[in-house]
Design an enzyme around this catalytic site. Structure first.
Site, short mmCIF file in Angstrom:
data_model
loop_
_atom_site.label_atom_id
_atom_site.label_comp_id
_atom_site.label_asym_id
_atom_site.label_seq_id
_atom_site.Cartn_x
_atom_site.Cartn_y
_atom_site.Cartn_z
N LYS A 124 -12.56 -1.66 7.50
CA LYS A 124 -11.80 -2.62 8.30
C LYS A 124 -12.10 -2.45 9.79
CE LYS A 124 -8.24 -2.43 4.74
NZ LYS A 124 -8.41 -3.73 4.10
N TRP A 156 0.82 -1.21 0.00
CA TRP A 156 0.00 0.00 0.00
C TRP A 156 0.86 1.26 0.00
CZ3 TRP A 156 -4.54 -0.65 -1.75
CH2 TRP A 156 -5.20 -1.87 -1.57
N ASP A 172 -1.67 6.73 6.40
CA ASP A 172 -2.75 5.87 5.97
C ASP A 172 -2.97 4.84 7.07
OD1 ASP A 172 -4.45 4.00 4.87
OD2 ASP A 172 -3.17 3.52 3.16
#
Length: 362
Positions: A197, A103, A173
């Site tokens: 999530k 990511w 993030d």
């Protein structure tokens, strides 16, 4: 209701049962209005009260830090990968990135489309199975911000401490580990997270940032990609993902009821310890992927002796009601995602299954 699955999906992921039951009870008639919240105008007082409540509750869980605002956006973290350099990477400045996995790599690739970038630290040479050394970051003098991915869902590594950046804004993030533990938001210029999530269902992205940062005017990008647009309009410039925001509010309410972030962290450490202890005490039958000191509380990655045995593990686990244990397609192996809403009982059941599987196939 039939027995619920042992849900270890990486995202969209498990939601608290109590939240799902509340949503079910309010789904058709929300607070006596005769409508579902999905049917309401986002300009109406009923929805706006939920919207504001979610923002206030989120900041309250973080200790009400001064000077920070909450935005509700769309497009997931992937859109933030582009919005951040669009808004903050001005000509003559550099966007710096700590490379920790898949990511972080995607975030860097997007930033390169908009301006100059640099890599402040990287663990690529170790297949991203550790967090790089943060004590010797390479930050150019013209650094506009330092971006980190606090938890890598694919590799299973997580920052145990955050870098000290001085006057350089730290942007994180936190899509996969927001609110999994106590966090001092004052260390950050901005935190963002896809909700699917730890905060709710997919559809909404939460941004927590210093108000002066969000207010910066950038005129040469589309209106919908300016943070200032959403700051000025309380994230109601266009139609928000109203049901997802409602669900985020309910998940935040649940976190408060469970004891806040301190209780979440304690519970998450206990869940992760169950599985990591099983891996470490298996005599090599299970092999953890990440460097032990950098192991994630949220995404526990491990391998078996062969891909055939891993496939059998997944097949046998599914028969027992376990969902989502196959590793990401890019790296293979196995992965258990133990987000806030995954109960201790599910992790205990998985630890027991792993023990039985080893006895049968070890």
């Amino acid at each position: 209701m039939n027995k619920r699955a042992y849900n270890f999906n990486a995202g969209p992921a498990a939601l608290p049962l109590k939240v799902l039951e509340r949503a079910q009870a309010e789904f058709v008639d929300f607070r006596g209005t005769g409508m579902s919240i999905m049917e309401m105008s986002h300009r109406g007082a009923v929805y706006e009260s939920v919207h504001n409540e979610a923002q206030e509750r989120l900041l309250r869980l973080l200790g009400n830090p001064k000077g920070y605002k909450v935005l509700f956006l769309q497009g997931g973290a992937s859109t933030q990968f582009a919005m951040i350099p669009m808004n903050f990477l001005k000509q003559g400045t550099v966007g710096s990135y700590v490379m920790t996995g898949s990511w972080a790599d995607k975030a860097l690739k997007e930033a390169k489309l908009f301006g100059e970038t640099s890599i402040a630290a990287s663990s690529k040479e170790d297949q991203y199975m550790r967090i790089p050394d943060l004590d010797h970051l390479e930050l150019p003098d013209r650094t506009a911000y330092l971006h980190i991915t606090s938890n890598e869902t694919i590799e299973g590594v997580q920052f145990q401490k955050y870098p000290e950046t001085g006057q350089v804004p730290l942007i994180a993030d936190m899509s996969s580990d927001i609110f999994c533990r106590v966090t001092d938001v004052n260390k950050f210029g901005m935190i963002y997270a896809g909700a699917q999530k730890n905060l709710g269902p997919s559809g909404v992205t939460v941004v927590i940032a210093k108000e002066d940062k969000l207010a910066e005017q950038v005129e040469n990008i589309p209106t919908m990609f300016r943070y200032s647009t959403f700051l000025k309009n309380n994230s109601l410039y266009n139609t928000p993902p109203s049901f997802s925001v409602y669900m985020v509010n309910e998940v935040l309410r649940w976190i408060e009821e469970e004891g806040g972030l301190t209780a979440m962290e304690q519970m998450n450490r206990e869940k992760a310890a169950l599985l990591y202890d099983g891996i470490d005490q298996s005599g090599g039958f299970y092999r953890g992927c990440a460097e032990p000191r950098d192991r994630s509380l949220m995404n526990i990655t491990f391998r078996l002796a062969s891909e055939e045995l891993e496939k059998l593990f997944v097949k046998e686990s599914e028969k027992e009601g376990f969902i989502g244990l196959k590793g990401h397609r890019s790296v293979g192996g196995l992965r258990a995602s133990t987000y806030n809403a995954v109960p201790y009982e599910s992790c205990k059941a998985l630890a027991d299954f792993m023990d039985v599987f080893q006895k049968q196939h070890g």
